[in-house]
Design an enzyme around this catalytic site. Structure first.
Site, PDB file in Angstrom:
ATOM      1  N   ASP A 117    -116.985 -45.248  24.262  1.00 49.25           N
ATOM      2  CA  ASP A 117    -116.424 -46.266  24.342  1.00 49.25           C
ATOM      3  C   ASP A 117    -114.888 -46.409  23.895  1.00 49.25           C
ATOM      4  OD1 ASP A 117    -119.042 -46.894  24.562  1.00 49.25           O
ATOM      5  OD2 ASP A 117    -119.230 -48.414  23.034  1.00 49.25           O
ATOM      6  N   LYS A 172    -123.704 -48.805  29.391  1.00 45.38           N
ATOM      7  CA  LYS A 172    -124.672 -49.471  28.761  1.00 45.38           C
ATOM      8  C   LYS A 172    -124.501 -50.999  28.281  1.00 45.38           C
ATOM      9  CE  LYS A 172    -122.296 -47.997  24.387  1.00 45.38           C
ATOM     10  NZ  LYS A 172    -121.893 -49.244  23.896  1.00 45.38           N
ATOM     11  N   CYS A 228    -120.719 -47.798  17.424  1.00 40.81           N
ATOM     12  CA  CYS A 228    -121.083 -47.088  18.618  1.00 40.81           C
ATOM     13  C   CYS A 228    -121.382 -45.631  18.314  1.00 40.81           C
ATOM     14  CB  CYS A 228    -120.507 -47.768  20.126  1.00 40.81           C
ATOM     15  SG  CYS A 228    -121.069 -49.478  20.254  1.00 40.81           S
TER      16      CYS A 228
END
Ligand SMILES: [Zn+2]
Length: 209
Positions: free
Chosen positions: A19, A114, A156
């Site tokens: 990310d 995602k 994350c």
């Protein structure tokens, strides 16, 4: 197959870049201090060490513009609680979902998305563009060890590293290549990862000084 550790990992290693997106660095809607520096450091790491990896994977949080994405964004007019609801971020049609320009994508061979309509923290909740789950792709490539880097350490990155352990991979968290939202939760997340068998590792050249 049970979890392995670095002593028993004999196959290939993958790098998971979690990310590194505009909304998660300085100036983004959920910006993390140090995020841009981490993007640059990951690029430097890849420039030096890409040959060490059988595969380099990058994940992106990738949300719908409409609705709450399964309660991940607040209802209209409500405030985010920063626990289960968050400011609107990484909407797939907006610049905030793009990779940070400082992240060198040259060596990234696999892209995972995602969070399409649902909350998703771990890259292992994501799928490739042809719909395959990350763990299956890694296993098919003979990967049994992963290095995890990216943003955010306490969200994350944490979820990705813990899922990697659950999936049976040996996992290293690379010093200097991840950034967290807050020091206390980041410290707790690293401790939780270590309890799950994640090994902190410093790779030469990654950490200044
Ligand atoms: Zn999200």
């Amino acid at each position: 197959m049970g979890p392995t550790d670095d002593m028993t990992a004999t196959g290939a290693r993958a790098l998971l870049v979690v990310d590194v997106q505009n909304d998660f660095v300085e100036g983004g809607s959920l910006g993390v201090d140090g995020g841009r520096a981490v993007a640059r450091a990951i690029s430097t790491h890849l420039g030096r060490h890409h040959d060490d990896y059988a595969m380099v994977v990058a994940s992106r949080d990738w949300h719908h513009a409409e609705g709450t994405n399964g309660g991940h964004f607040p209802e209209p007019g409500a405030e985010p609680d920063f626990a289960t609801t968050w400011p609107v971020h990484c909407v797939s049609t907006e610049d905030g979902s793009d990779y940070v320009p400082d992240l060198d994508l040259t060596h990234v061979g696999l892209h995972v998305k995602k969070g399409q309509g649902v909350p998703a923290y771990s890259a292992f909740e994501g799928t490739t563009d042809d719909g395959r789950p990350l763990a299956a792709v890694l296993r098919e490539a003979g990967v049994d060890a992963v290095d995890v880097v990216g943003i955010a350490t306490d969200h994350c990155v944490r979820a990705t590293a813990l899922d990697a352990r659950q999936e049976g991979f040996a996992v290293r968290l690379l010093d200097g290549l991840h950034a967290g939202v807050a020091p206390a939760t980041s410290t707790a997340a690293v401790a939780e990862m270590e309890d799950a068998g994640v090994v902190r590792a410093a790779v030469a050249g990654d950490v200044p000084g």
